[in-house]
Enzyme design. Structure first.
Site, PDB file in Angstrom:
ATOM      1  N   CYS A 232       1.050  -1.669  -0.239  1.00  0.00           N
ATOM      2  CA  CYS A 232      -0.290   0.299  -0.175  1.00  0.00           C
ATOM      3  C   CYS A 232       0.627   1.342   0.080  1.00  0.00           C
ATOM      4  O   CYS A 232       1.480   1.624  -1.567  1.00  0.00           O
ATOM      5  CB  CYS A 232      -1.581  -0.098   1.459  1.00  0.00           C
ATOM      6  SG  CYS A 232      -2.000   1.189   0.883  1.00  0.00           S
TER       7      CYS A 232
ATOM      8  N   HIS B 186      -2.512  -5.818   1.301  1.00  0.00           N
ATOM      9  CA  HIS B 186      -2.226  -5.650   2.740  1.00  0.00           C
ATOM     10  C   HIS B 186      -2.557  -7.027   3.608  1.00  0.00           C
ATOM     11  O   HIS B 186      -2.457  -7.349   4.302  1.00  0.00           O
ATOM     12  CB  HIS B 186      -3.045  -4.536   3.744  1.00  0.00           C
ATOM     13  CG  HIS B 186      -2.661  -3.180   3.652  1.00  0.00           C
ATOM     14  ND1 HIS B 186      -1.719  -2.024   4.850  1.00  0.00           N
ATOM     15  CD2 HIS B 186      -3.946  -2.721   3.666  1.00  0.00           C
ATOM     16  CE1 HIS B 186      -2.042  -1.144   4.068  1.00  0.00           C
ATOM     17  NE2 HIS B 186      -3.250  -0.601   3.384  1.00  0.00           N
TER      18      HIS B 186
ATOM     19  N   GLU C  31      -1.053  -8.681   5.420  1.00  0.00           N
ATOM     20  CA  GLU C  31      -0.241  -8.459   6.657  1.00  0.00           C
ATOM     21  C   GLU C  31      -0.868  -8.041   7.529  1.00  0.00           C
ATOM     22  O   GLU C  31      -0.954  -8.220   8.633  1.00  0.00           O
ATOM     23  CB  GLU C  31       1.241  -7.696   6.864  1.00  0.00           C
ATOM     24  CG  GLU C  31       0.324  -5.574   7.328  1.00  0.00           C
ATOM     25  CD  GLU C  31       0.408  -5.513   5.355  1.00  0.00           C
ATOM     26  OE1 GLU C  31       0.275  -5.933   4.719  1.00  0.00           O
ATOM     27  OE2 GLU C  31       0.031  -3.935   5.357  1.00  0.00           O
TER      28      GLU C  31
HETATM   29  N1  GLN Z   1      -3.417   6.400   1.030  1.00  0.00           N
HETATM   30  C1  GLN Z   1      -2.460   5.787   1.640  1.00  0.00           C
HETATM   31  C2  GLN Z   1      -0.958   6.635   1.144  1.00  0.00           C
HETATM   32  O1  GLN Z   1      -0.998   7.435   0.142  1.00  0.00           O
HETATM   33  C3  GLN Z   1      -1.741   4.781   1.729  1.00  0.00           C
HETATM   34  C4  GLN Z   1      -3.389   3.580   2.645  1.00  0.00           C
HETATM   35  C5  GLN Z   1      -2.101   2.177   2.751  1.00  0.00           C
HETATM   36  O2  GLN Z   1      -1.355   2.264   3.059  1.00  0.00           O
HETATM   37  N2  GLN Z   1      -3.149   1.589   3.947  1.00  0.00           N
HETATM   38  O3  GLN Z   1      -0.192   6.458   1.943  1.00  0.00           O
END
Ligand code: GLN
Length: 195
Positions: free
Chosen positions: A77, A173, A175
């Site tokens: 992410c 994710h 994890e």
């Molecule tokens: N929207 C977040 C970002 O731009 C990422 C979100 C996440 O890691 N769950 O970093």
């Protein structure tokens, strides 16, 4: 020794997933700690904050250098955003380590869609993927393998997992789900790298 970048984000969950894969993992946040690791996991969180803290804690340049020199890294992410060569809808002062020849769009699934679970085709298998204000991969360049796409629905076909050589990234994710297949793949990549 796998480090988990511990400036911000879901560090503990990655440490737990790596421990389940029988890997020695530890949180890293200081420049000297970056020298000691064979590989790095960049957790989910907030990429703008991570970018800023990495510079404040003076680990941005050392990590950028290690990644460019071939250290294996996996980002989930926000971590995916940190590994992208090009970031869309980022903050102007946001910096990424880069390394994966791809363009990612932050918060791509729509700001109103905070989080959702969606099956993903990952490496030819179905994977239960959790997305939280997630990016998607808008486009990939040469040498990037697409490992995962959204299987159905409005975002069907969107790229959400990629690999380029020693670098791995997912919009989702793993994890948070207890499904270790992505972490195991990364551990294999690390093992290949260290021989
Ligand atoms: N929207 C977040 C970002 O731009 C990422 C979100 C996440 O890691 N769950 O970093």
């Amino acid at each position: 020794m796998v480090g988990v970048l511990a400036l911000q984000g879901d560090v503990r969950e990655h440490l737990a997933a790596l421990a389940e894969c029988d890997v020695i993992a530890r949180p890293v946040r200081r420049p000297s700690e970056i020298d000691d690791i064979n590989a790095l996991v960049i957790p989910g969180g907030e990429s703008t904050t991570m970018s800023k803290l990495a510079q404040t804690f003076e680990v941005f340049d050392p990590i950028h250098k290690r990644i460019a020199e071939g250290m294996p890294a996996y980002g989930s992410c926000a971590g995916m955003i940190m590994l992208a060569d090009t970031v869309l809808d980022g903050r102007e002062d946001q910096r990424s380590f880069g390394g994966i020849n791809m363009t990612v769009r932050r918060n791509a699934f729509g700001r109103q869609v905070d989080s959702f679970e969606e099956p993903v085709d990952f490496n030819g298998e179905s994977f239960p993927a959790v997305f939280i204000r997630a990016p998607w991969v808008e486009s990939v360049g040469e040498n990037v393998d697409v490992l995962g796409t959204i299987a159905s629905g409005k975002a069907e076909g969107r790229i959400v997992a990629v690999r380029q050589g020693h670098l791995l990234a997912t919009s989702f994710h793993p994890e948070l789900t207890g499904d270790l297949r992505v972490h195991r793949l990364f551990v294999e990549m690390v093992a290949e790298h260290v021989g």
